[in-house]
Write an enzyme that holds these catalytic residues in place. Sequence first.
Site, PDB file in Angstrom:
ATOM      1  N   LYS A   1       0.099   5.499   8.259  1.00  0.00           N
ATOM      2  CA  LYS A   1       0.748   5.714   6.958  1.00  0.00           C
ATOM      3  C   LYS A   1      -0.312   5.787   5.854  1.00  0.00           C
ATOM      4  O   LYS A   1      -0.311   6.680   5.005  1.00  0.00           O
ATOM      5  CB  LYS A   1       1.730   4.549   6.714  1.00  0.00           C
ATOM      6  CG  LYS A   1       2.412   4.481   5.375  1.00  0.00           C
ATOM      7  CD  LYS A   1       1.834   3.474   4.401  1.00  0.00           C
ATOM      8  CE  LYS A   1       1.785   2.038   4.833  1.00  0.00           C
ATOM      9  NZ  LYS A   1       1.221   1.134   3.833  1.00  0.00           N
TER      10      LYS A   1
ATOM     11  N   LYS B   1      -7.262   1.311  -3.194  1.00  0.00           N
ATOM     12  CA  LYS B   1      -6.834   0.713  -1.918  1.00  0.00           C
ATOM     13  C   LYS B   1      -6.869   1.742  -0.784  1.00  0.00           C
ATOM     14  O   LYS B   1      -7.368   1.473   0.314  1.00  0.00           O
ATOM     15  CB  LYS B   1      -5.419   0.133  -2.081  1.00  0.00           C
ATOM     16  CG  LYS B   1      -4.761  -0.342  -0.804  1.00  0.00           C
ATOM     17  CD  LYS B   1      -5.468  -1.519  -0.167  1.00  0.00           C
ATOM     18  CE  LYS B   1      -4.842  -1.858   1.180  1.00  0.00           C
ATOM     19  NZ  LYS B   1      -5.657  -2.780   1.967  1.00  0.00           N
TER      20      LYS B   1
ATOM     21  N   THR C   1       0.872  -1.177   0.000  1.00  0.00           N
ATOM     22  CA  THR C   1       0.000   0.000   0.000  1.00  0.00           C
ATOM     23  C   THR C   1       0.905   1.222   0.000  1.00  0.00           C
ATOM     24  O   THR C   1       1.508   1.555   1.020  1.00  0.00           O
ATOM     25  CB  THR C   1      -0.915   0.005   1.245  1.00  0.00           C
ATOM     26  OG1 THR C   1      -1.596  -1.242   1.303  1.00  0.00           O
ATOM     27  CG2 THR C   1      -1.940   1.126   1.158  1.00  0.00           C
TER      28      THR C   1
HETATM   29  P1  NAP Z   1       5.141  -5.927   8.055  1.00  0.00           P
HETATM   30  O1  NAP Z   1       4.813  -7.240   8.660  1.00  0.00           O
HETATM   31  O2  NAP Z   1       5.556  -4.803   8.936  1.00  0.00           O
HETATM   32  O3  NAP Z   1       6.280  -6.170   6.936  1.00  0.00           O
HETATM   33  C1  NAP Z   1       6.909  -5.084   6.310  1.00  0.00           C
HETATM   34  C2  NAP Z   1       7.932  -5.589   5.314  1.00  0.00           C
HETATM   35  O4  NAP Z   1       8.609  -4.444   4.737  1.00  0.00           O
HETATM   36  C3  NAP Z   1       9.048  -6.455   5.938  1.00  0.00           C
HETATM   37  O5  NAP Z   1       9.469  -7.406   4.998  1.00  0.00           O
HETATM   38  C4  NAP Z   1      10.142  -5.424   6.199  1.00  0.00           C
HETATM   39  O6  NAP Z   1      11.438  -5.984   6.278  1.00  0.00           O
HETATM   40  C5  NAP Z   1      10.026  -4.586   4.935  1.00  0.00           C
HETATM   41  N1  NAP Z   1      10.650  -3.275   5.073  1.00  0.00           N
HETATM   42  C6  NAP Z   1      10.287  -2.262   5.903  1.00  0.00           C
HETATM   43  N2  NAP Z   1      11.105  -1.200   5.716  1.00  0.00           N
HETATM   44  C7  NAP Z   1      12.009  -1.561   4.779  1.00  0.00           C
HETATM   45  C8  NAP Z   1      13.091  -0.883   4.150  1.00  0.00           C
HETATM   46  N3  NAP Z   1      13.413   0.392   4.457  1.00  0.00           N
HETATM   47  N4  NAP Z   1      13.810  -1.552   3.215  1.00  0.00           N
HETATM   48  C9  NAP Z   1      13.486  -2.839   2.886  1.00  0.00           C
HETATM   49  N5  NAP Z   1      12.464  -3.530   3.441  1.00  0.00           N
HETATM   50  C10 NAP Z   1      11.732  -2.882   4.365  1.00  0.00           C
HETATM   51  O7  NAP Z   1       3.910  -5.351   7.205  1.00  0.00           O
HETATM   52  P2  NAP Z   1       2.684  -6.151   6.540  1.00  0.00           P
HETATM   53  O8  NAP Z   1       1.549  -6.142   7.523  1.00  0.00           O
HETATM   54  O9  NAP Z   1       3.167  -7.410   5.915  1.00  0.00           O
HETATM   55  O10 NAP Z   1       2.279  -5.079   5.401  1.00  0.00           O
HETATM   56  C11 NAP Z   1       3.020  -4.973   4.188  1.00  0.00           C
HETATM   57  C12 NAP Z   1       2.261  -4.045   3.244  1.00  0.00           C
HETATM   58  O11 NAP Z   1       0.951  -4.565   3.007  1.00  0.00           O
HETATM   59  C13 NAP Z   1       2.049  -2.623   3.781  1.00  0.00           C
HETATM   60  O12 NAP Z   1       2.125  -1.706   2.713  1.00  0.00           O
HETATM   61  C14 NAP Z   1       0.637  -2.678   4.336  1.00  0.00           C
HETATM   62  O13 NAP Z   1       0.053  -1.397   4.360  1.00  0.00           O
HETATM   63  C15 NAP Z   1      -0.029  -3.616   3.346  1.00  0.00           C
HETATM   64  N6  NAP Z   1      -1.194  -4.378   3.845  1.00  0.00           N
HETATM   65  C16 NAP Z   1      -1.192  -4.931   5.096  1.00  0.00           C
HETATM   66  C17 NAP Z   1      -2.311  -5.652   5.528  1.00  0.00           C
HETATM   67  C18 NAP Z   1      -2.375  -6.240   6.911  1.00  0.00           C
HETATM   68  O14 NAP Z   1      -3.489  -6.498   7.407  1.00  0.00           O
HETATM   69  N7  NAP Z   1      -1.259  -6.484   7.583  1.00  0.00           N
HETATM   70  C19 NAP Z   1      -3.405  -5.827   4.673  1.00  0.00           C
HETATM   71  C20 NAP Z   1      -3.361  -5.297   3.385  1.00  0.00           C
HETATM   72  C21 NAP Z   1      -2.239  -4.568   2.971  1.00  0.00           C
HETATM   73  P3  NAP Z   1      12.035  -6.482   7.712  1.00  0.00           P
HETATM   74  O15 NAP Z   1      11.507  -7.871   7.899  1.00  0.00           O
HETATM   75  O16 NAP Z   1      13.499  -6.400   7.520  1.00  0.00           O
HETATM   76  O17 NAP Z   1      11.523  -5.505   8.755  1.00  0.00           O
END
Ligand code: NAP
Length: 286
Positions: free
Chosen positions: A234, A165, A91
Amino acid sequence: MKVGFVGLGQMGSAMAANLIKAGHEVTVWNRSPDKTAALAEQGATMAQRPVDAAQGDVVMTMLADDRAVEAVVFGDGGIGQGSALHIGHSTISVALADRLAGSSGPGGYVSAPVFGRPPAAAAGKLFVVAAGESAAIDRGEPLFTAIGQRLFRVGDRPASANLVKLSGNFMIMAAVEAMAEAMTLAEKGGVDRRTLLEVLTGTLFNAPIHQTYGEILVEDRFRPAGFTAPLGLKDMTLADAAATAYGAPMPLLGIVRDHLRSVIATEGEDIDWAGVALAVRRGASV
Ligand code: NAP
């Protein structure tokens, strides 16, 4: 298909696992390399750099925010130097989606953000919203089938999918805010939250959002977070940037964004975004 998957957080690790289960040849990369081990056991190849995951047919990214996507695409050893079609599931802002579309490599770029929390990702039941060249979306379709239950095509401009989204996430937050306010009112008047929710979901408010988040609010299931409040903040900030760019006043957005800020300040960054309910209750001394 030969697929790279970059970003193995809560969502990405489940999505990559489903690609492996569907029989795709998957190469994974994550900033913190420890998260690749479980997928390697399931059959994934570990890449040393993001670009090493972008040499096959498609590379999918599922990263936290704009900064993460910029680092992984445009940074040293970034996937921008690869030849695969880039499908961006994160997102991110409308502005960054436009930049990715304008600077994509030979493989092209499709924005395909998803609706659904980590359990839906694990079950392969995400809703995928895709925009970009229709031939490129066609190429991604077997992968969308592996991670999701339904694909929506919303246009040729990738950023359109990000706008959909962000609009959807704003509506989720607005629904959570409304439920939290109604539950707080009921509770102060002596009606418990569970009773209110049963009536509302049994009558006029039975959308998946009311059911899923209603249960979270009734049971105070704010930790562990399925979607953290900082990620929610965010998204509200990105929606606000789009609202400014297009000149669309969104007064409700300001309220939910401030409640997210408040709950992060009082509860910390590990709270679920549904924790806005705590800010609402605090305002009413509940
Ligand atoms: P998350 O568990 O916090 O994972 C974030 C990912 O991004 C991890 O792989 C992290 O790596 C990586 N990352 C963060 N900063 C970085 C950087 N500067 N350079 C390289 N990698 C970086 O988040 P998530 O819940 O999976 O969400 C991921 C995306 O999907 C977001 O955009 C979120 O808005 C969207 N989303 C989430 C949901 C939900 O319910 N969770 C639903 C729909 C969409 P590390 O492992 O090294 O920290």
